[in-house]
Scaffold this motif. Structure first.
Motif, PDB file in Angstrom:
ATOM      1  N   LEU A 274      51.976  30.659  37.496  1.00 49.61           N
ATOM      2  CA  LEU A 274      51.618  30.174  36.091  1.00 49.61           C
ATOM      3  C   LEU A 274      52.618  29.647  35.482  1.00 49.61           C
ATOM      4  N   THR A 275      52.425  28.420  35.127  1.00 47.73           N
ATOM      5  CA  THR A 275      53.271  27.678  33.859  1.00 47.73           C
ATOM      6  C   THR A 275      52.527  27.131  33.061  1.00 47.73           C
ATOM      7  N   ASP A 276      52.668  27.893  31.873  1.00 53.03           N
ATOM      8  CA  ASP A 276      51.767  27.340  30.715  1.00 53.03           C
ATOM      9  C   ASP A 276      52.449  26.327  29.983  1.00 53.03           C
ATOM     10  N   PRO A 277      51.784  25.120  29.812  1.00 56.14           N
ATOM     11  CA  PRO A 277      52.277  24.069  28.929  1.00 56.14           C
ATOM     12  C   PRO A 277      52.412  24.350  27.670  1.00 56.14           C
ATOM     13  N   PHE A 278      51.771  25.259  27.071  1.00 59.55           N
ATOM     14  CA  PHE A 278      52.244  25.729  25.717  1.00 59.55           C
ATOM     15  C   PHE A 278      53.382  26.504  25.378  1.00 59.55           C
ATOM     16  N   HIS A 279      53.769  27.347  26.679  1.00 65.57           N
ATOM     17  CA  HIS A 279      54.868  28.084  26.677  1.00 65.57           C
ATOM     18  C   HIS A 279      55.813  27.698  27.930  1.00 65.57           C
ATOM     19  N   ALA A 280      56.453  26.562  27.698  1.00 62.28           N
ATOM     20  CA  ALA A 280      57.080  25.846  28.727  1.00 62.28           C
ATOM     21  C   ALA A 280      58.364  26.716  28.944  1.00 62.28           C
TER      22      ALA A 280
ATOM     23  N   ARG B 148      58.549  29.894  29.860  1.00 59.02           N
ATOM     24  CA  ARG B 148      58.064  31.099  30.286  1.00 59.02           C
ATOM     25  C   ARG B 148      57.582  30.760  31.692  1.00 59.02           C
ATOM     26  N   TRP B 149      57.735  31.453  32.767  1.00 61.74           N
ATOM     27  CA  TRP B 149      57.084  31.289  33.952  1.00 61.74           C
ATOM     28  C   TRP B 149      56.650  32.783  34.379  1.00 61.74           C
ATOM     29  N   ASP B 150      55.545  32.905  34.774  1.00 65.33           N
ATOM     30  CA  ASP B 150      54.835  34.178  35.427  1.00 65.33           C
ATOM     31  C   ASP B 150      54.596  34.215  36.789  1.00 65.33           C
ATOM     32  N   TYR B 151      55.107  35.006  37.432  1.00 66.34           N
ATOM     33  CA  TYR B 151      55.103  35.179  38.956  1.00 66.34           C
ATOM     34  C   TYR B 151      54.103  36.343  39.300  1.00 66.34           C
ATOM     35  N   VAL B 152      53.152  35.985  39.581  1.00 62.10           N
ATOM     36  CA  VAL B 152      51.811  37.173  39.685  1.00 62.10           C
ATOM     37  C   VAL B 152      51.544  37.202  41.237  1.00 62.10           C
ATOM     38  N   PHE B 153      51.308  38.395  41.639  1.00 62.42           N
ATOM     39  CA  PHE B 153      51.242  38.480  43.074  1.00 62.42           C
ATOM     40  C   PHE B 153      49.978  39.789  43.155  1.00 62.42           C
ATOM     41  N   THR B 154      49.011  39.433  43.883  1.00 58.40           N
ATOM     42  CA  THR B 154      47.763  40.272  44.019  1.00 58.40           C
ATOM     43  C   THR B 154      47.163  39.980  45.707  1.00 58.40           C
ATOM     44  N   ILE B 155      47.095  41.569  46.178  1.00 59.05           N
ATOM     45  CA  ILE B 155      46.409  41.406  47.486  1.00 59.05           C
ATOM     46  C   ILE B 155      45.531  42.517  47.567  1.00 59.05           C
ATOM     47  N   ARG B 156      44.423  42.083  48.257  1.00 65.47           N
ATOM     48  CA  ARG B 156      43.364  42.956  48.638  1.00 65.47           C
ATOM     49  C   ARG B 156      43.384  42.867  50.316  1.00 65.47           C
ATOM     50  N   ARG B 157      43.692  44.146  50.725  1.00 62.21           N
ATOM     51  CA  ARG B 157      43.424  44.030  52.293  1.00 62.21           C
ATOM     52  C   ARG B 157      42.642  44.927  52.834  1.00 62.21           C
ATOM     53  N   GLN B 158      41.934  44.770  53.626  1.00 67.11           N
ATOM     54  CA  GLN B 158      40.958  45.946  54.217  1.00 67.11           C
ATOM     55  C   GLN B 158      41.780  47.024  54.851  1.00 67.11           C
ATOM     56  N   GLY B 159      41.368  48.320  54.210  1.00 64.84           N
ATOM     57  CA  GLY B 159      42.172  49.450  55.007  1.00 64.84           C
ATOM     58  C   GLY B 159      43.715  49.596  54.330  1.00 64.84           C
ATOM     59  N   ALA B 160      43.942  48.931  53.175  1.00 68.75           N
ATOM     60  CA  ALA B 160      45.093  49.179  52.305  1.00 68.75           C
ATOM     61  C   ALA B 160      44.860  49.102  51.113  1.00 68.75           C
ATOM     62  N   ASP B 161      45.583  49.831  50.231  1.00 68.83           N
ATOM     63  CA  ASP B 161      45.411  49.829  48.853  1.00 68.83           C
ATOM     64  C   ASP B 161      45.705  48.440  48.301  1.00 68.83           C
ATOM     65  N   SER B 162      44.799  48.080  47.247  1.00 76.04           N
ATOM     66  CA  SER B 162      44.999  46.821  46.362  1.00 76.04           C
ATOM     67  C   SER B 162      46.254  47.058  45.800  1.00 76.04           C
ATOM     68  N   GLN B 163      47.043  45.588  45.622  1.00 73.98           N
ATOM     69  CA  GLN B 163      48.184  45.673  44.892  1.00 73.98           C
ATOM     70  C   GLN B 163      48.496  44.577  43.911  1.00 73.98           C
ATOM     71  N   MET B 164      49.039  44.750  42.674  1.00 75.08           N
ATOM     72  CA  MET B 164      49.156  43.766  41.798  1.00 75.08           C
ATOM     73  C   MET B 164      50.494  43.828  41.257  1.00 75.08           C
ATOM     74  N   ARG B 165      51.389  42.856  40.939  1.00 76.16           N
ATOM     75  CA  ARG B 165      52.626  42.830  40.364  1.00 76.16           C
ATOM     76  C   ARG B 165      52.786  41.542  39.540  1.00 76.16           C
ATOM     77  N   LYS B 166      53.331  41.485  38.357  1.00 75.99           N
ATOM     78  CA  LYS B 166      53.569  40.592  37.375  1.00 75.99           C
ATOM     79  C   LYS B 166      55.101  40.567  36.971  1.00 75.99           C
ATOM     80  N   LEU B 167      55.980  39.475  37.430  1.00 74.98           N
ATOM     81  CA  LEU B 167      57.003  39.382  36.881  1.00 74.98           C
ATOM     82  C   LEU B 167      57.192  37.915  35.905  1.00 74.98           C
TER      83      LEU B 167
END
Length: 172
Positions: A69-75, A77-96
């Motif tokens: 995410l790079t917001d044109p209104f907040h130049a 600030r950069w958001d590094y978001v990671f999500t994963i949903r994999r069968q047989g594993a727990d869902s994960q979400m991280r935000k930097l």
């Protein structure tokens, strides 16, 4: 008759939308295939440790990749978001979050539970071998107990057939 069919179709479709939350309980009875969904950049502790305040935007992008995410209104600030949903594993979400002043990195917010690369791979690894892992090497006692290889007997006579003489490959 047409109105009844339309009503029945609406009821059936409405039932499908309410089924979404119940699929986890139903999956234990009937295994359902789920599409693996990966979004964003995987950022590990090793990568995050390379990012230091004072780095330029290009240097941060070289280490972490392009931000999700790079917001044109907040130049700044950069958001590094990671999500994963994999069968047989727990869902994960991280935000930097990387915050800049002009072209220079001011701060980098990292979650406390950011995994190392090995921890991340272990968390999404759904391959679980049944029983003990196979042994990959023999002990010296097991090697000594193996039967000795049988050597083939030498050929009784040489192979016969037409012989040809070829000219040399290189010219002198």
């Amino acid at each position: 008759m047409k109105s009844f069919v339309s009503f029945a179709a609406c009821v059936l479709l409405a039932g499908c939308s309410s089924w979404v939350g119940h699929s986890d309980r139903f999956a234990y009875v009937v295994p359902l295939y789920r599409v693996e969904i990966v979004q964003g950049n995987v950022v590990t502790k090793e990568q995050a440790s390379l990012v230091k305040p004072g780095m330029s935007r290009d240097q941060v992008r070289a280490v972490l990749g392009s931000p999700l995410l790079t917001d044109p209104f907040h130049a700044d600030r950069w958001d590094y978001v990671f999500t994963i949903r994999r069968q047989g594993a727990d869902s994960q979400m991280r935000k930097l979050v990387a915050r800049f002043e002009g072209d220079t990195l001011k701060s980098f917010d990292v979650p406390a539970d950011l995994p190392t690369e090995n921890e991340f791979v272990a968390s999404i690894n759904t391959f679980r071998p049944k029983g003990d892992a196979p042994k990959l090497a023999l002990t010296e006692a097991e090697k000594a107990a193996l039967p000795k290889p049988v050597r083939p007997a030498p050929a009784a006579q040489e192979a016969t057939g037409p012989t040809r003489s070829f000219p040399p490959l290189e010219r002198e």
